[in-house]
Design a protein around this motif. Structure first.
Motif, PDB file in Angstrom:
ATOM      1  N   PHE A 155       0.823  -1.211   0.000  1.00 17.84           N
ATOM      2  CA  PHE A 155       0.000   0.000   0.000  1.00 17.84           C
ATOM      3  C   PHE A 155       0.856   1.258   0.000  1.00 17.84           C
ATOM      4  CE2 PHE A 155      -3.189  -3.000   1.721  1.00 17.84           C
ATOM      5  CZ  PHE A 155      -4.207  -2.755   0.812  1.00 17.84           C
ATOM      6  N   LEU A 156       1.911   1.267   0.793  1.00  9.26           N
ATOM      7  CA  LEU A 156       2.781   2.440   0.862  1.00  9.26           C
ATOM      8  C   LEU A 156       3.448   2.704  -0.479  1.00  9.26           C
ATOM      9  CD1 LEU A 156       4.431   1.937   4.385  1.00  9.26           C
ATOM     10  CD2 LEU A 156       2.719   3.640   3.743  1.00  9.26           C
ATOM     11  N   LYS A 157       3.904   1.643  -1.122  1.00 11.39           N
ATOM     12  CA  LYS A 157       4.564   1.804  -2.422  1.00 11.39           C
ATOM     13  C   LYS A 157       3.575   2.219  -3.505  1.00 11.39           C
ATOM     14  CE  LYS A 157       8.513  -1.252  -1.554  1.00 11.39           C
ATOM     15  NZ  LYS A 157       9.520  -0.157  -1.601  1.00 11.39           N
ATOM     16  N   LEU A 158       2.356   1.685  -3.454  1.00  7.61           N
ATOM     17  CA  LEU A 158       1.325   2.106  -4.409  1.00  7.61           C
ATOM     18  C   LEU A 158       1.009   3.590  -4.224  1.00  7.61           C
ATOM     19  CD1 LEU A 158      -1.217  -0.872  -4.399  1.00  7.61           C
ATOM     20  CD2 LEU A 158       0.012   0.009  -6.387  1.00  7.61           C
ATOM     21  N   ASN A 159       0.970   4.041  -2.978  1.00  3.39           N
ATOM     22  CA  ASN A 159       0.695   5.447  -2.692  1.00  3.39           C
ATOM     23  C   ASN A 159       1.817   6.339  -3.216  1.00  3.39           C
ATOM     24  OD1 ASN A 159      -1.037   7.430  -1.501  1.00  3.39           O
ATOM     25  ND2 ASN A 159       0.414   7.630   0.175  1.00  3.39           N
ATOM     26  N   THR A 160       3.050   5.888  -3.043  1.00  8.89           N
ATOM     27  CA  THR A 160       4.199   6.640  -3.560  1.00  8.89           C
ATOM     28  C   THR A 160       4.167   6.686  -5.078  1.00  8.89           C
ATOM     29  OG1 THR A 160       5.525   5.922  -1.663  1.00  8.89           O
ATOM     30  CG2 THR A 160       6.717   6.802  -3.557  1.00  8.89           C
ATOM     31  N   LEU A 161       3.863   5.538  -5.696  1.00 11.86           N
ATOM     32  CA  LEU A 161       3.771   5.458  -7.157  1.00 11.86           C
ATOM     33  C   LEU A 161       2.693   6.404  -7.679  1.00 11.86           C
ATOM     34  CD1 LEU A 161       4.539   4.103  -9.842  1.00 11.86           C
ATOM     35  CD2 LEU A 161       2.940   2.261  -9.287  1.00 11.86           C
ATOM     36  N   GLN A 162       1.565   6.431  -7.016  1.00 12.65           N
ATOM     37  CA  GLN A 162       0.461   7.314  -7.400  1.00 12.65           C
ATOM     38  C   GLN A 162       0.914   8.776  -7.367  1.00 12.65           C
ATOM     39  OE1 GLN A 162      -2.944   6.903  -4.818  1.00 12.65           O
ATOM     40  NE2 GLN A 162      -3.667   8.958  -5.284  1.00 12.65           N
ATOM     41  N   GLY A 163       1.646   9.151  -6.327  1.00  8.68           N
ATOM     42  CA  GLY A 163       2.127  10.525  -6.200  1.00  8.68           C
ATOM     43  C   GLY A 163       3.080  10.911  -7.318  1.00  8.68           C
ATOM     44  N   ILE A 164       3.983  10.009  -7.682  1.00 12.55           N
ATOM     45  CA  ILE A 164       4.943  10.291  -8.758  1.00 12.55           C
ATOM     46  C   ILE A 164       4.222  10.434 -10.094  1.00 12.55           C
ATOM     47  CG2 ILE A 164       6.881   9.350 -10.082  1.00 12.55           C
ATOM     48  CD1 ILE A 164       7.825   7.990  -7.496  1.00 12.55           C
ATOM     49  N   MET A 165       3.272   9.534 -10.360  1.00 11.87           N
ATOM     50  CA  MET A 165       2.585   9.538 -11.645  1.00 11.87           C
ATOM     51  C   MET A 165       1.718  10.778 -11.822  1.00 11.87           C
ATOM     52  SD  MET A 165       1.496   5.575 -12.249  1.00 11.87           S
ATOM     53  CE  MET A 165       1.273   5.789 -13.984  1.00 11.87           C
ATOM     54  N   SER A 166       1.251  11.370 -10.732  1.00 14.13           N
ATOM     55  CA  SER A 166       0.361  12.529 -10.830  1.00 14.13           C
ATOM     56  C   SER A 166       1.110  13.807 -11.190  1.00 14.13           C
ATOM     57  CB  SER A 166      -0.379  12.733  -9.502  1.00 14.13           C
ATOM     58  OG  SER A 166       0.515  13.141  -8.480  1.00 14.13           O
ATOM     59  N   PRO A 219      -7.820  21.302  -1.908  1.00 17.00           N
ATOM     60  CA  PRO A 219      -7.944  20.085  -2.717  1.00 17.00           C
ATOM     61  C   PRO A 219      -6.870  20.060  -3.810  1.00 17.00           C
ATOM     62  CG  PRO A 219     -10.084  21.134  -2.426  1.00 17.00           C
ATOM     63  CD  PRO A 219      -9.054  22.104  -1.943  1.00 17.00           C
ATOM     64  N   ALA A 220      -6.366  18.872  -4.097  1.00 17.64           N
ATOM     65  CA  ALA A 220      -5.315  18.723  -5.107  1.00 17.64           C
ATOM     66  C   ALA A 220      -5.569  17.468  -5.934  1.00 17.64           C
ATOM     67  CB  ALA A 220      -3.942  18.648  -4.432  1.00 17.64           C
ATOM     68  N   PHE A 221      -5.082  17.483  -7.164  1.00 16.06           N
ATOM     69  CA  PHE A 221      -5.252  16.346  -8.071  1.00 16.06           C
ATOM     70  C   PHE A 221      -4.019  15.459  -8.009  1.00 16.06           C
ATOM     71  CE2 PHE A 221      -5.023  14.576 -12.526  1.00 16.06           C
ATOM     72  CZ  PHE A 221      -6.039  13.663 -12.351  1.00 16.06           C
ATOM     73  N   ARG A 222      -4.185  14.258  -7.454  1.00 24.11           N
ATOM     74  CA  ARG A 222      -3.106  13.266  -7.386  1.00 24.11           C
ATOM     75  C   ARG A 222      -3.622  11.956  -7.994  1.00 24.11           C
ATOM     76  NH1 ARG A 222      -1.132  17.395  -6.534  1.00 24.11           N
ATOM     77  NH2 ARG A 222       0.007  18.152  -4.706  1.00 24.11           N
ATOM     78  N   LEU A 223      -4.101  12.057  -9.237  1.00 23.90           N
ATOM     79  CA  LEU A 223      -4.856  11.009  -9.933  1.00 23.90           C
ATOM     80  C   LEU A 223      -6.260  10.894  -9.337  1.00 23.90           C
ATOM     81  CD1 LEU A 223      -2.265   8.163 -10.628  1.00 23.90           C
ATOM     82  CD2 LEU A 223      -2.711  10.250 -11.921  1.00 23.90           C
ATOM     83  N   VAL A 224      -6.385  11.149  -8.058  1.00 25.10           N
ATOM     84  CA  VAL A 224      -7.685  11.313  -7.402  1.00 25.10           C
ATOM     85  C   VAL A 224      -7.641  12.653  -6.659  1.00 25.10           C
ATOM     86  CG1 VAL A 224      -8.256   8.862  -7.177  1.00 25.10           C
ATOM     87  CG2 VAL A 224      -6.844   9.947  -5.445  1.00 25.10           C
ATOM     88  N   ILE A 225      -8.806  13.130  -6.201  1.00 22.61           N
ATOM     89  CA  ILE A 225      -8.863  14.438  -5.533  1.00 22.61           C
ATOM     90  C   ILE A 225      -8.599  14.270  -4.039  1.00 22.61           C
ATOM     91  CG2 ILE A 225     -10.264  16.490  -5.098  1.00 22.61           C
ATOM     92  CD1 ILE A 225      -9.549  15.992  -8.057  1.00 22.61           C
ATOM     93  N   VAL A 226      -7.484  14.796  -3.582  1.00 20.64           N
ATOM     94  CA  VAL A 226      -7.053  14.608  -2.195  1.00 20.64           C
ATOM     95  C   VAL A 226      -6.885  15.959  -1.495  1.00 20.64           C
ATOM     96  CG1 VAL A 226      -5.828  12.489  -2.820  1.00 20.64           C
ATOM     97  CG2 VAL A 226      -4.577  14.655  -2.751  1.00 20.64           C
ATOM     98  N   PRO A 227      -6.967  15.981  -0.158  1.00 14.26           N
ATOM     99  CA  PRO A 227      -6.619  17.205   0.587  1.00 14.26           C
ATOM    100  C   PRO A 227      -5.094  17.335   0.637  1.00 14.26           C
ATOM    101  CG  PRO A 227      -7.308  15.458   2.096  1.00 14.26           C
ATOM    102  CD  PRO A 227      -7.453  14.909   0.706  1.00 14.26           C
ATOM    103  N   GLU A 228      -4.575  18.347  -0.030  1.00 12.06           N
ATOM    104  CA  GLU A 228      -3.122  18.466  -0.197  1.00 12.06           C
ATOM    105  C   GLU A 228      -2.371  18.468   1.124  1.00 12.06           C
ATOM    106  OE1 GLU A 228       0.060  21.123  -2.782  1.00 12.06           O
ATOM    107  OE2 GLU A 228      -1.932  21.927  -2.348  1.00 12.06           O
ATOM    108  N   HIS A 229      -2.937  19.134   2.127  1.00 15.56           N
ATOM    109  CA  HIS A 229      -2.257  19.240   3.425  1.00 15.56           C
ATOM    110  C   HIS A 229      -2.859  18.305   4.470  1.00 15.56           C
ATOM    111  CE1 HIS A 229      -0.329  22.701   1.664  1.00 15.56           C
ATOM    112  NE2 HIS A 229      -1.489  23.290   1.476  1.00 15.56           N
ATOM    113  N   GLY A 230      -3.680  17.368   4.014  1.00 15.60           N
ATOM    114  CA  GLY A 230      -4.332  16.462   4.949  1.00 15.60           C
ATOM    115  C   GLY A 230      -5.500  17.137   5.652  1.00 15.60           C
TER     116      GLY A 230
END
Length: 527
Positions: A242-253, A508-519
């Motif tokens: 899960f951690l690596k998938l999350n990192t991969l998602q961040g790089i790809m965005s 809100p930020a686009f990281r392949l999905v819409i996420v709260p940029e600062h949490g």
């Protein structure tokens, strides 16, 4: 007879030149002629858009527009969100300003390109309705999803087409039908209760009130639930995946898709993606190996493994590596879609309830009335009308997926517009879900009451509400996601009261999905 070396050299040079010319012609057709013809056919029907540059398409203009928007001074100081309207929900114009600008300039249907990818962007509700009702196999997923997004999606259910997709859907969808999901409620309750115990401990240790960064905890919780429900394991066993998938998602965005050949260049980001892809694939195959060496109850992973056995019937002659890829790609799709989107929606839901204490109170009263001191079961969840409205409104304002993407696999017509084979169709979900002419003058405000009579009566064109996608490709796990969201929110509301931390920054930020940029950090106390 001895060959003439001079003649052989001339022949070799001629063949090389001929091959180079053929390659140039193919590149010209791919990079210039084909995209130009696709655009020209739509332009003749009155569809316009910004003029693309060679190689990069409209990417430079997209970046310029985004820089202009981000250069506008914004208040960055922390603030107390003591009034519901203090949070602006009309974020699409900030994250996707190029789409807003081109829509205003060229109309609700317009053309643009991301590198070599030609996109027909559709914000016209009637055309969206026609597309959503289309069941033709002439409409599928674009090939760039399995290429440019390959390290994350491969050829899994989210990106595949035709008989391959039909086979995957046949395997995965039945395991996520509502009857199966009902049997997973206790598991969801157990996982959530475990997380909430840690919250109770923190609140007690911090004197009765604690600031909790909920997005991180909810991501771990959702990962635990999908792991246990679909893979027969818990989060701790799959944590690294899960951690690596999350990192991969961040790089790809971070990059734009569609620039020809860019994904093959050994750039820093690409090297990081290739490394992560290899590591993730290896870890998933390790989980699969452990599964095959032990006996487990029938679950989603087991169905994927059995689906790989019938690989030849759908994909043609196969090898061990191609069957492994089938397993890995679908596991990655389930891991990604099954935990990331739900965790984000739970986060946005709690943020909105924290910002709107009157709705938090209404939802809590409903939970306590229906559940009392008992943990929720499937029947209780079905009766929670207020909570359902809150989730539906959250998904309207903050849909996890920003776009519905389709490709014309054959020539196809919608609303008297003929879309040629090879053209990609893009529907920007948040723009449709915040159109004032569909949802009313309060379209940018949090108002769950609009769903009081169901989705069909919430707006003028119900098909414009598409948080789980549209048509035959609608999310196979939507029942699972809605049930999980209800369980998580029910248990949190029954145990805690919460408000936004004074340090919360809405971004809100686009990281392949819409996420709260600062949490999202909530100030939590026991109810």
């Amino acid at each position: 007879m001895e060959a003439n070396p001079v003649l052989m050299a001339k022949i070799t040079v001629s063949v090389a030149i001929g091959g180079f010319i053929v390659l140039l012609m193919q590149l010209y057709n791919l990079l210039v002629l084909k995209p130009k013809l696709l655009r020209a056919k739509l332009q003749r029907q009155g569809i316009r858009g910004p003029s693309p540059s060679f190689f990069f398409g409209n990417i430079p203009e997209m970046k310029r527009i985004q820089l202009q928007v981000h250069a506008t001074p914004k208040t960055t100081a922390t603030k107390e969100y003591d009034h519901p309207d203090a949070i602006a929900h009309d974020w699409p114009s900030t994250i996707f300003p190029h789409l807003e600008q081109w829509r205003n300039e060229y109309g609700p249907i317009f053309l643009y390109s991301s590198g070599n990818i030609q996109l027909l962007c559709i914000t016209d509700p009637e055309m969206v309705k026609e597309i959503s009702l289309c069941t033709s196999l002439s409409l599928g997923k674009p090939s760039y999803l399995s290429k440019d997004r390959g390290p994350l999606l491969g050829q899994g259910i989210l990106s595949s087409d035709g008989s391959i997709w039909a086979h995957q859907r046949k395997i995965i969808a039945p395991e996520l039908y509502i009857d199966k999901v009902k049997g997973m409620v206790n598991l969801m309750v157990d996982s959530t209760t475990s997380m909430l115990r840690s919250w109770e401990s923190r609140i007690e240790n911090e004197g009765g009130i604690a600031d909790i960064k909920i997005n991180e905890d909810l991501r771990s919780l959702s990962a635990d639930i999908i792991s246990r429900a679909c893979f027969g394991s818990n989060y701790s066993q799959g944590e690294e995946i899960f951690l690596k998938l999350n990192t991969l998602q961040g790089i790809m965005s971070k990059g734009h898709v569609g620039v020809p050949g860019f994904r093959f260049l050994p750039s820093k980001n690409n090297r990081a993606m290739w490394k992560l892809e290899e590591e993730i694939n290896s870890m998933i195959l390790k989980v699969v190996k452990q599964r095959t060496e032990a006996s487990y109850e029938k679950d989603l992973l087991q169905m994927v493994l059995e689906g790989a056995k019938s690989y030849n019937d759908y994909y043609g002659p196969s090898t061990d590596s191609s069957r492994d890829k089938f397993i890995v790609d679908n596991c990655k799709n389930i891991y990604f879609a099954g935990h990331e989107t739900t965790a984000i929606t739970a986060t946005w839901s709690l943020m909105l309830l924290a910002a709107h204490p009157e709705w938090q109170a209404r939802a809590r009263a409903e939970v306590l009335e229906i559940c009392g001191d008992s943990p929720p079961d499937a029947n209780m969840l079905r009766n929670m009308k207020t909570l359902t409205m809150v989730i539906q409104e959250t998904l309207r304002l903050y849909p996890p997926a920003a776009f519905v993407i389709r490709a014309a696999l054959e020539d196809i017509t919608f609303k008297d517009i003929m879309i040629s084979k090879g053209m990609n169709i893009q529907i920007p979900v948040p723009i449709l879900q915040q159109q004032c002419d569909l949802w009313g003058p309060d379209a940018h405000k949090f108002n769950p009451e609009r769903f009081a009579r169901g989705i069909v009566r919430a707006c003028k064109t119900p098909q414009a509400y598409m948080p789980f996608g549209i048509g035959p490709r609608v999310c196979a796990g939507q029942h699972f996601a809605m049930t999980e969201l209800k369980v998580i929110l029910t248990l949190i509301l029954s145990k805690f009261c919460f408000s936004l931390s004074p340090g919360y920054q809405h971004s809100p930020a686009f990281r392949l999905v819409i996420v709260p940029e600062h949490g999202v950090t909530l100030r939590v106390r026991t109810a």
